[in-house]
Scaffold this motif. Sequence first.
Motif, PDB file in Angstrom:
ATOM      1  N   MET A  56      43.685  42.044  41.590  1.00  0.00           N
ATOM      2  CA  MET A  56      43.584  43.212  42.643  1.00  0.00           C
ATOM      3  C   MET A  56      42.277  44.228  42.086  1.00  0.00           C
ATOM      4  O   MET A  56      41.803  44.750  43.059  1.00  0.00           O
ATOM      5  CB  MET A  56      44.749  44.093  42.413  1.00  0.00           C
ATOM      6  CG  MET A  56      45.953  43.299  43.125  1.00  0.00           C
ATOM      7  SD  MET A  56      45.913  43.160  45.018  1.00  0.00           S
ATOM      8  CE  MET A  56      45.073  41.536  45.086  1.00  0.00           C
ATOM      9  N   ILE A  57      42.153  44.359  40.661  1.00  0.00           N
ATOM     10  CA  ILE A  57      41.028  45.376  40.225  1.00  0.00           C
ATOM     11  C   ILE A  57      39.813  44.609  40.121  1.00  0.00           C
ATOM     12  O   ILE A  57      38.736  45.303  39.993  1.00  0.00           O
ATOM     13  CB  ILE A  57      41.495  46.153  39.210  1.00  0.00           C
ATOM     14  CG1 ILE A  57      41.727  45.263  37.838  1.00  0.00           C
ATOM     15  CG2 ILE A  57      42.840  46.928  39.076  1.00  0.00           C
ATOM     16  CD1 ILE A  57      41.909  45.683  36.708  1.00  0.00           C
ATOM     17  N   GLY A  58      39.818  43.180  40.066  1.00  0.00           N
ATOM     18  CA  GLY A  58      38.490  42.568  39.685  1.00  0.00           C
ATOM     19  C   GLY A  58      37.421  42.936  40.499  1.00  0.00           C
ATOM     20  O   GLY A  58      36.348  43.450  39.909  1.00  0.00           O
ATOM     21  N   PRO A  59      37.494  42.847  41.854  1.00  0.00           N
ATOM     22  CA  PRO A  59      36.313  43.252  42.777  1.00  0.00           C
ATOM     23  C   PRO A  59      35.785  44.668  42.338  1.00  0.00           C
ATOM     24  O   PRO A  59      34.550  45.166  42.641  1.00  0.00           O
ATOM     25  CB  PRO A  59      36.705  42.932  44.200  1.00  0.00           C
ATOM     26  CG  PRO A  59      37.711  42.013  43.928  1.00  0.00           C
ATOM     27  CD  PRO A  59      38.429  42.320  42.770  1.00  0.00           C
ATOM     28  N   ILE A  60      36.797  45.587  42.274  1.00  0.00           N
ATOM     29  CA  ILE A  60      36.479  47.126  42.284  1.00  0.00           C
ATOM     30  C   ILE A  60      35.728  47.319  40.821  1.00  0.00           C
ATOM     31  O   ILE A  60      34.649  47.966  40.942  1.00  0.00           O
ATOM     32  CB  ILE A  60      37.941  47.921  42.321  1.00  0.00           C
ATOM     33  CG1 ILE A  60      38.308  47.494  43.667  1.00  0.00           C
ATOM     34  CG2 ILE A  60      37.507  49.322  42.111  1.00  0.00           C
ATOM     35  CD1 ILE A  60      39.916  48.319  43.682  1.00  0.00           C
ATOM     36  N   LEU A  61      36.311  46.747  39.940  1.00  0.00           N
ATOM     37  CA  LEU A  61      35.840  46.775  38.649  1.00  0.00           C
ATOM     38  C   LEU A  61      34.218  46.173  38.603  1.00  0.00           C
ATOM     39  O   LEU A  61      33.340  46.835  37.972  1.00  0.00           O
ATOM     40  CB  LEU A  61      36.492  46.247  37.336  1.00  0.00           C
ATOM     41  CG  LEU A  61      37.762  46.851  37.007  1.00  0.00           C
ATOM     42  CD1 LEU A  61      38.556  46.114  36.083  1.00  0.00           C
ATOM     43  CD2 LEU A  61      37.559  48.259  36.676  1.00  0.00           C
ATOM     44  N   GLY A  62      34.269  45.045  39.040  1.00  0.00           N
ATOM     45  CA  GLY A  62      32.778  44.472  39.347  1.00  0.00           C
ATOM     46  C   GLY A  62      32.037  45.227  39.984  1.00  0.00           C
ATOM     47  O   GLY A  62      30.587  45.329  39.626  1.00  0.00           O
ATOM     48  N   ALA A  63      32.115  45.849  41.050  1.00  0.00           N
ATOM     49  CA  ALA A  63      31.280  46.559  41.923  1.00  0.00           C
ATOM     50  C   ALA A  63      31.019  47.836  41.105  1.00  0.00           C
ATOM     51  O   ALA A  63      29.863  48.205  41.156  1.00  0.00           O
ATOM     52  CB  ALA A  63      32.014  47.252  43.258  1.00  0.00           C
ATOM     53  N   LEU A  64      31.782  48.389  40.179  1.00  0.00           N
ATOM     54  CA  LEU A  64      31.339  49.506  39.405  1.00  0.00           C
ATOM     55  C   LEU A  64      30.503  49.062  38.358  1.00  0.00           C
ATOM     56  O   LEU A  64      29.500  49.707  37.859  1.00  0.00           O
ATOM     57  CB  LEU A  64      32.465  50.103  38.759  1.00  0.00           C
ATOM     58  CG  LEU A  64      33.504  51.178  39.579  1.00  0.00           C
ATOM     59  CD1 LEU A  64      34.660  51.416  38.940  1.00  0.00           C
ATOM     60  CD2 LEU A  64      32.692  52.378  39.641  1.00  0.00           C
TER      61      LEU A  64
END
Length: 409
Positions: A54-62
């Motif tokens: 769930m948090i992978g793409p969000i963390l990746g974008a950051l």
Amino acid sequence: MMYDWGNSAYSIIITTAVFPLFYKSVASNAGIANSDSTAYLGYAVAFATFIIAMIGPILGALADYEGLKKKFFFTFFAIGSLSTASLAFVPEGNGTLLLVFYAITAVGFHGANIFYDAFLVDVTPEKRMDQVSARGFGLGYIGSTIPFIISIALIMLADKGVIPLATGFAMKLAFVITAIWWIVFTVPMLKYVVQIHSIPRDPDVNIIKGSFVRLGRTFKDIRKYRHVFLFLVAYFFYIDGVGTIISMSTAYGTDLGISATTLLIILFVTQVVAAPFAIIYGRLSQKFTGKKMLYVGIFVYIIVCIYAFFMKTETDFWILAMLVATSQGGIQALSRSYFAKLVPKEKANEFFGFYNIFGKFASVMGPLLVGVTSQMTGHSSYGVFSLVVLFIVGIIVLRFVPEPDQVRI
């Protein structure tokens, strides 16, 4: 590459071999039924997997913003390695707390891998990505065997009374050895690897808000990245088959009546054989392209599924394990490098977040397919054979993914 050497100890000791045995022992001593303890372990794995997915793409974008990739990498590496060491200090009778710490180690391990994989675009040009990725996997297989041998030797010697240690304490030492190995061989990564491709930070824009805006734009412009998502669909299917065979191999061996000691020996030999073959895949990709070598790897796994259908003896299991060893590292390494070539370099972390999602959720469908087919037919061999479907779908979709040098973003 040295980070692969270091963190692979976690994969074999914590994920595959020692921790599951340790937890089952703790649960058994607490009077928990085998079926319940297995279910609880599965819930812990599923919980950690869901969080990272769930948090992978969000963390990746950051992390795509300038200067943040290594900070995120270090944070998750620290969480994973320190919580792995902490497993040794959990009160032995507290199985629930043990699973909580195990889930934290998994979040740290897989979270760090998002950024580690994405660093591939920073450390080498495209023409060497296959080789660098494959050598990383190859070193990982070799590196993981050293702490594995030390740990298993301690456990076996303690179990036989050769050294004055309780077996449970020897297993706890294995957790500490894993953490130390992981930490020591992460130092070169922290010291020498730097983020080259990034998105400049605008002081007037909140990076968290900006990350969500960029994620939304990526979904909106999905046609622009059609080749990336086609690859992810293909990857979802064939890596599901790969992961299912790896994760359920011990169960197959147990069904054949193979002893736990023999299974550990087979697991060790598989790691050793997989190392040079991962490197060979990387070299052959320079001559035949990464895509063609992915076809080869998928085809080998189709043979594995067919052979497993007829498997009867321990010798059959050895043959099956060696077949898997020839391709498991290569197919994972070339998948990582092929994807790295397809994505825009400055958004590598964001896209590797999606890569992580597809890889994690893929670990659900294969075991489910095996379980349902086995129950419907009454034979586990039919369940293994059913995985052929995943590889065939994967290879069909992969045919529609263009070569990286034909992609222009």
